[in-house]
Each structure stands twice: as C-alpha cells, then as structure tokens.
Design an enzyme around this catalytic site. Structure first.
Site, PDB file in Angstrom:
ATOM      1  N   ARG A  34      -8.975  10.176  -0.595  1.00 53.58           N
ATOM      2  CA  ARG A  34      -8.583  11.087   0.482  1.00 53.58           C
ATOM      3  C   ARG A  34      -8.296  12.464  -0.105  1.00 53.58           C
ATOM      4  NH1 ARG A  34      -4.652   7.027   3.780  1.00 53.58           N
ATOM      5  NH2 ARG A  34      -4.500   6.052   1.738  1.00 53.58           N
TER       6      ARG A  34
ATOM      7  N   ASN B 235      -3.111  -8.322   0.335  1.00 56.07           N
ATOM      8  CA  ASN B 235      -4.148  -8.941  -0.508  1.00 56.07           C
ATOM      9  C   ASN B 235      -4.465  -8.067  -1.736  1.00 56.07           C
ATOM     10  OD1 ASN B 235      -5.691  -6.837   0.440  1.00 56.07           O
ATOM     11  ND2 ASN B 235      -7.409  -8.108   1.126  1.00 56.07           N
TER      12      ASN B 235
ATOM     13  N   ASP C  76      -4.366 -12.728   2.824  1.00 53.03           N
ATOM     14  CA  ASP C  76      -5.323 -11.876   3.526  1.00 53.03           C
ATOM     15  C   ASP C  76      -5.098 -12.037   5.026  1.00 53.03           C
ATOM     16  OD1 ASP C  76      -7.804 -10.873   4.691  1.00 53.03           O
ATOM     17  OD2 ASP C  76      -8.488 -10.792   2.608  1.00 53.03           O
TER      18      ASP C  76
ATOM     19  N   GLY D  14      -3.632  -1.940  -2.344  1.00 55.11           N
ATOM     20  CA  GLY D  14      -2.197  -1.916  -2.649  1.00 55.11           C
ATOM     21  C   GLY D  14      -1.952  -2.383  -4.073  1.00 55.11           C
TER      22      GLY D  14
ATOM     23  N   GLY E 285       0.826  -1.212   0.000  1.00 52.90           N
ATOM     24  CA  GLY E 285       0.000   0.000   0.000  1.00 52.90           C
ATOM     25  C   GLY E 285       0.855   1.254   0.000  1.00 52.90           C
TER      26      GLY E 285
ATOM     27  N   TYR F 226     -14.281   1.364  10.491  1.00 50.31           N
ATOM     28  CA  TYR F 226     -12.843   1.685  10.556  1.00 50.31           C
ATOM     29  C   TYR F 226     -12.462   2.094  11.972  1.00 50.31           C
ATOM     30  CZ  TYR F 226      -8.409   3.941   9.179  1.00 50.31           C
ATOM     31  OH  TYR F 226      -7.089   4.319   9.049  1.00 50.31           O
TER      32      TYR F 226
ATOM     33  N   LYS G 107     -13.367  -6.821  10.052  1.00 49.38           N
ATOM     34  CA  LYS G 107     -12.674  -8.119  10.169  1.00 49.38           C
ATOM     35  C   LYS G 107     -11.177  -7.957   9.949  1.00 49.38           C
ATOM     36  CE  LYS G 107     -16.136 -11.425   8.558  1.00 49.38           C
ATOM     37  NZ  LYS G 107     -16.476 -12.263   7.402  1.00 49.38           N
TER      38      LYS G 107
ATOM     39  N   ASN H 212      -4.287 -12.195  14.386  1.00 45.77           N
ATOM     40  CA  ASN H 212      -3.312 -13.054  13.694  1.00 45.77           C
ATOM     41  C   ASN H 212      -1.879 -12.540  13.848  1.00 45.77           C
ATOM     42  OD1 ASN H 212      -5.090 -15.061  12.847  1.00 45.77           O
ATOM     43  ND2 ASN H 212      -5.791 -13.819  11.122  1.00 45.77           N
TER      44      ASN H 212
HETATM   45  P1  NAD Z   1      -3.474   1.858   1.808  1.00 42.46           P
HETATM   46  O1  NAD Z   1      -4.898   1.567   1.511  1.00 42.46           O
HETATM   47  O2  NAD Z   1      -2.621   2.391   0.707  1.00 42.46           O
HETATM   48  O3  NAD Z   1      -2.732   0.584   2.376  1.00 42.46           O
HETATM   49  C1  NAD Z   1      -3.375  -0.486   3.006  1.00 42.46           C
HETATM   50  C2  NAD Z   1      -2.759  -1.771   2.487  1.00 42.46           C
HETATM   51  O4  NAD Z   1      -3.341  -2.881   3.179  1.00 42.46           O
HETATM   52  C3  NAD Z   1      -3.020  -2.006   0.996  1.00 42.46           C
HETATM   53  O5  NAD Z   1      -1.851  -2.462   0.382  1.00 42.46           O
HETATM   54  C4  NAD Z   1      -4.107  -3.073   0.996  1.00 42.46           C
HETATM   55  O6  NAD Z   1      -4.127  -3.849  -0.185  1.00 42.46           O
HETATM   56  C5  NAD Z   1      -3.723  -3.870   2.229  1.00 42.46           C
HETATM   57  N1  NAD Z   1      -4.853  -4.627   2.799  1.00 42.46           N
HETATM   58  C6  NAD Z   1      -6.109  -4.166   3.062  1.00 42.46           C
HETATM   59  N2  NAD Z   1      -6.850  -5.143   3.594  1.00 42.46           N
HETATM   60  C7  NAD Z   1      -6.028  -6.245   3.688  1.00 42.46           C
HETATM   61  C8  NAD Z   1      -6.224  -7.581   4.153  1.00 42.46           C
HETATM   62  N3  NAD Z   1      -7.410  -7.974   4.633  1.00 42.46           N
HETATM   63  N4  NAD Z   1      -5.180  -8.434   4.087  1.00 42.46           N
HETATM   64  C9  NAD Z   1      -3.984  -8.029   3.581  1.00 42.46           C
HETATM   65  N5  NAD Z   1      -3.754  -6.790   3.129  1.00 42.46           N
HETATM   66  C10 NAD Z   1      -4.766  -5.912   3.182  1.00 42.46           C
HETATM   67  O7  NAD Z   1      -3.469   2.865   3.045  1.00 42.46           O
HETATM   68  P2  NAD Z   1      -2.270   3.552   3.843  1.00 42.46           P
HETATM   69  O8  NAD Z   1      -2.545   4.992   3.892  1.00 42.46           O
HETATM   70  O9  NAD Z   1      -0.964   3.065   3.348  1.00 42.46           O
HETATM   71  O10 NAD Z   1      -2.516   2.979   5.301  1.00 42.46           O
HETATM   72  C11 NAD Z   1      -1.706   1.973   5.883  1.00 42.46           C
HETATM   73  C12 NAD Z   1      -2.121   1.765   7.328  1.00 42.46           C
HETATM   74  O11 NAD Z   1      -1.943   2.978   8.069  1.00 42.46           O
HETATM   75  C13 NAD Z   1      -3.585   1.370   7.495  1.00 42.46           C
HETATM   76  O12 NAD Z   1      -3.691   0.412   8.533  1.00 42.46           O
HETATM   77  C14 NAD Z   1      -4.246   2.667   7.913  1.00 42.46           C
HETATM   78  O13 NAD Z   1      -5.394   2.439   8.692  1.00 42.46           O
HETATM   79  C15 NAD Z   1      -3.148   3.340   8.705  1.00 42.46           C
HETATM   80  N6  NAD Z   1      -3.327   4.796   8.724  1.00 42.46           N
HETATM   81  C16 NAD Z   1      -3.000   5.556   7.632  1.00 42.46           C
HETATM   82  C17 NAD Z   1      -3.211   6.938   7.669  1.00 42.46           C
HETATM   83  C18 NAD Z   1      -2.841   7.834   6.523  1.00 42.46           C
HETATM   84  O14 NAD Z   1      -3.092   9.036   6.619  1.00 42.46           O
HETATM   85  N7  NAD Z   1      -2.240   7.381   5.446  1.00 42.46           N
HETATM   86  C19 NAD Z   1      -3.748   7.521   8.818  1.00 42.46           C
HETATM   87  C20 NAD Z   1      -4.092   6.716   9.888  1.00 42.46           C
HETATM   88  C21 NAD Z   1      -3.853   5.355   9.846  1.00 42.46           C
HETATM   89  N1  UDP Z   2     -12.552  16.137   1.829  1.00 44.65           N
HETATM   90  C1  UDP Z   2     -12.885  17.138   0.933  1.00 44.65           C
HETATM   91  N2  UDP Z   2     -12.850  16.848  -0.395  1.00 44.65           N
HETATM   92  C2  UDP Z   2     -12.468  15.633  -0.884  1.00 44.65           C
HETATM   93  C3  UDP Z   2     -12.105  14.618   0.039  1.00 44.65           C
HETATM   94  C4  UDP Z   2     -12.162  14.903   1.397  1.00 44.65           C
HETATM   95  O1  UDP Z   2     -13.216  18.253   1.314  1.00 44.65           O
HETATM   96  O2  UDP Z   2     -12.441  15.468  -2.105  1.00 44.65           O
HETATM   97  C5  UDP Z   2     -12.554  16.463   3.271  1.00 44.65           C
HETATM   98  C6  UDP Z   2     -13.266  15.431   4.152  1.00 44.65           C
HETATM   99  O3  UDP Z   2     -14.637  15.740   4.251  1.00 44.65           O
HETATM  100  C7  UDP Z   2     -12.525  15.619   5.466  1.00 44.65           C
HETATM  101  C8  UDP Z   2     -11.123  16.033   5.053  1.00 44.65           C
HETATM  102  O4  UDP Z   2     -11.218  16.453   3.691  1.00 44.65           O
HETATM  103  O5  UDP Z   2     -13.093  16.689   6.199  1.00 44.65           O
HETATM  104  C9  UDP Z   2     -10.120  14.881   5.134  1.00 44.65           C
HETATM  105  O6  UDP Z   2     -10.691  13.782   4.455  1.00 44.65           O
HETATM  106  P1  UDP Z   2      -9.899  12.433   4.201  1.00 44.65           P
HETATM  107  O7  UDP Z   2     -10.862  11.469   3.603  1.00 44.65           O
HETATM  108  O8  UDP Z   2      -8.643  12.715   3.470  1.00 44.65           O
HETATM  109  O9  UDP Z   2      -9.435  11.952   5.647  1.00 44.65           O
HETATM  110  P2  UDP Z   2     -10.212  11.775   7.051  1.00 44.65           P
HETATM  111  O10 UDP Z   2     -11.577  12.401   6.985  1.00 44.65           O
HETATM  112  O11 UDP Z   2     -10.259  10.312   7.248  1.00 44.65           O
HETATM  113  O12 UDP Z   2      -9.356  12.514   7.985  1.00 44.65           O
END
Ligand code: NAD
Ligand code: UDP
Length: 308
Positions: free
Chosen positions: A184, A32, A56, A36, A10, A143, A89, A97
């Site tokens: 996002r 999975n 997964d 990603g 990811g 979430y 889940k 796990n």
């Molecule tokens: P992302 O969606 O790019 O990465 C998530 C990865 O997990 C992907 O590669 C996806 O294929 C894999 N995945 C999802 N479900 C799976 C499963 N059941 N089994 C195996 N792989 C699985 O998102 P990201 O921004 O890289 O986030 C990574 C982690 O960081 C996540 O746990 C997310 O909740 C956490 N996080 C990210 C942010 C952010 O701002 N980027 C903020 C808070 C928390």
């Molecule tokens: N948001 C927005 N326009 C978009 C996508 C998101 O204004 O096209 C807003 C959304 O309502 C939130 C903030 O941007 O208030 C951050 O959203 P994001 O989904 O990036 O992250 P999270 O809400 O999980 O912090």
C-alpha cells in the site's frame, strides 16, 4: 466481555486487540497469518486474557463470545490479488461463518468493510447511500465484490435472523505494524524513502486518497460497536484528501535524504478519487479523526526506522 477478533494479528487487528485488552476484555485473536504476524501481538501473548488461535475463517469455528470483529481478509492490492479466489472465499465464507456463530451465541458482529465498495466513485465525497461504481470482473473485483457480498450477507442475516450487526466502511488507514512489503502507498513510500530509493508513484499521481491514522480508526471501531442507534453501513476515515504526488513530497520532506519521485504504470481500475463523508460518524459517534497526516506520517516513519 469476551471478544473475538478475526484477522487480529494483522495491521488493524493487532491495534484493536491491544485496545480491547487495555479496556479489560478477554480477547481471542484468530488468524491464519497470511499477512498477519505473531510479532504484531507478541506483547499480548503473556496476558492471561489474550488467546491466539491459528485458524482460517473459510472453515467454521465455535467459540462462546459476546462480540465478534471480523477483520480477516488481506487488504493491500498485491496481497489480495496473490490468490484472488481465496480472497473472495475469505470475505464470503468468513462472513457466513462469523454470522452463523453470532446467530448461535447471540453475539454482536462487526464487519470491516471498505471504501472499495464504492469502486471508482462517480460522486464525491462518498456518502453511505451511494451504491458504487465497481467493475465486477477486474483485478480488484475479488476484493471489492467479496466485500460487497459480505455486506449483503450481514444485512440478510440481520433482516432474516435478527443478528445484531455493525458494518463499517474503512477508508485508507495507515500506521505502525503495516508490513514493509505490504504494497500500500504509505508503507511503500516510507520504506522507499528510508532506504534511499525513489518513490514509485503510479500513473501521473493526480489520483487522490484520504488517509486515516490507525489510532483514530480504532477509536471509531470501538465507539461504533458499542452504540445501539445504527447498524451501518458507516464510513470511517479521514476527510483530508491528498494526491499521491502530495503524499510522496510530504514523505520525502519528513524523511530527508535524496529520494526522488519515479513514475510507474497505473494499475487497472485504480480509483481516481476518494474521500469519505463522515457526517454519520460525527452525528452518531461524536467521532472524527484527530491526528493530521503530517503527524501520522512522522509516527509511521519512526516505526519503520526502528523495524526495517
Ligand atoms: P492486514 O492484511 O494487515 O490484516 C488482515 C489480517 O487477516 C491478517 O492478519 C491476515 O493474516 C488475516 N487473514 C487473511 N485471510 C485470512 C483467513 N482466510 N483466515 C484468517 N485470517 C485471515 O490488513 P488490515 O489493513 O489490517 O485490514 C484489516 C481489515 O480491514 C481487512 O478486512 C480489510 O479489508 C479492512 N480494511 C482495511 C483498510 C485499511 O486501509 N487498512 C481499508 C479498508 C478495509
Ligand atoms: N500507489 C502509488 N505508489 C505505490 C503504491 C500505490 O502511487 O507504491 C497509488 C495507487 O495506485 C493508488 C493509491 O496509491 O492510486 C493508493 O493505493 P493503495 O494500494 O495504498 O490503496 P487503494 O488503491 O486500495 O486505495
């Protein structure tokens, strides 16, 4: 060390795998491929110290490792709401796990938790001792509550079984390798501006977020994982706080072009404000973000210019 990264293909996971390989470790990336992509780690595939496994996290896995970073979970609201039961889940079974494996092989295990555990926060900025204000039955609950339950499991395995845990709460992080359709806000705005479309601000755009550039965050991950003073939870993020209008204006200025701002309905339970208190990270890791929003946005624009 031999290190397992779940969700390693990811956005954040691929940057982490890269850093760990560069530091000389053996890395097993388990994913999975829901959000990603193999291309995110394509440049690592030829390296004999890197292994990519399609799996997964809902199903158990056995592998001898020294450290586990558990990042597997879709992170953007459209993706985690696509199949909300699966999202819960993934967080809960994925945590069980990883913790079961860590217990068996005596590995240190890291959980990528989130600022969403604070919900729509009533205290500002958010400190780690705040218990949060989360709707347990709303559209974001799969979430938020999944991640909260994962934290519970981490601390119970730690107390009951002595598992060596690290729990980090990540605040909004952005940068190269986000999906163009991720949903996002940063990727949406950058992609819209580059396509000459109007930027979709949800609601009035007065809600705030704090945006951390991916390289800063990954540095914090590695420092946190490799210290022994605290297990967390620890906030990691950039304390700079911006409204969505300010972010949209910055992106339009940096991309140039004729895009304007258009307003769309505010999603349910959208937090009104968010900013991390990072005192703990400063104190224990000597960490704070180095890359200001303007510079991070420029780097992200450069990435999407090439990849769109
Ligand atoms: P992302 O969606 O790019 O990465 C998530 C990865 O997990 C992907 O590669 C996806 O294929 C894999 N995945 C999802 N479900 C799976 C499963 N059941 N089994 C195996 N792989 C699985 O998102 P990201 O921004 O890289 O986030 C990574 C982690 O960081 C996540 O746990 C997310 O909740 C956490 N996080 C990210 C942010 C952010 O701002 N980027 C903020 C808070 C928390
Ligand atoms: N948001 C927005 N326009 C978009 C996508 C998101 O204004 O096209 C807003 C959304 O309502 C939130 C903030 O941007 O208030 C951050 O959203 P994001 O989904 O990036 O992250 P999270 O809400 O999980 O912090």
């Amino acid at each position: 060390m031999k290190i397992l990264v779940t969700g390693g293909a990811g956005f954040l996971g691929s940057h982490l795998c890269e850093r760990l390989i560069d530091a000389g470790h053996d890395v097993v990336c388990l994913d999975n491929f829901f959000t990603g992509r193999k291309t995110n780690v394509g440049h690592l595939l030829g390296n004999p110290r890197f292994e990519l496994v399609r799996h997964d996290v809902i199903d158990p896995f056995k592998i001898e490792v020294d450290q586990i970073y558990n990042l597997a979970c879709p992170a953007s609201p459209p993706h985690y709401q696509y199949n909300p039961i699966k999202t819960t889940k993934t967080s809960v079974m994925g945590a069980i796990n990883c913790l079961g494996l860590a217990k068996r092989v005596k590995a240190r295990v890291f959980q990528a938790s989130t600022s969403e555990v604070y919900g729509d926060p009533e205290i500002h900025p958010q400190t780690e001792d705040y218990w949060g204000h989360v709707n347990p039955i709303g559209l974001r609950s799969c979430y938020d509550e999944g991640k909260r339950c994962a934290e519970t499991l981490f601390f119970d395995y730690h107390r009951e079984n002595g598992v060596d845990i690290r729990v980090i709460r990540i605040f909004n992080t952005y940068g190269p390798r986000m999906l163009a359709n991720d949903g996002r806000v940063v990727s949406n705005f950058v992609v819209q501006a580059l396509r000459g479309e109007d930027l979709t601000v949800y609601g009035e755009g007065t809600q705030t977020r704090s945006f951390c550039y991916v390289d800063d965050l990954v540095e914090g991950f590695i420092r946190f994982m490799n210290q022994t003073a605290v297990v967390g939870p620890m906030n990691l993020g950039n304390p700079g706080e911006f409204t969505m209008i300010e972010l949209a204006e910055l992106v339009i200025k940096k991309v140039g072009g004729a895009s304007k701002i258009t307003n769309k309905p505010l999603p349910a339970d959208d937090p009104k404000q968010r900013r991390p208190d990072i005192s703990l990270a400063r104190q224990h890791l000597g960490w704070e973000p180095k890359i200001p929003l303007e510079e991070g946005i420029e780097r992200t624009i450069a990435y999407f210019r090439k990849s769109l």
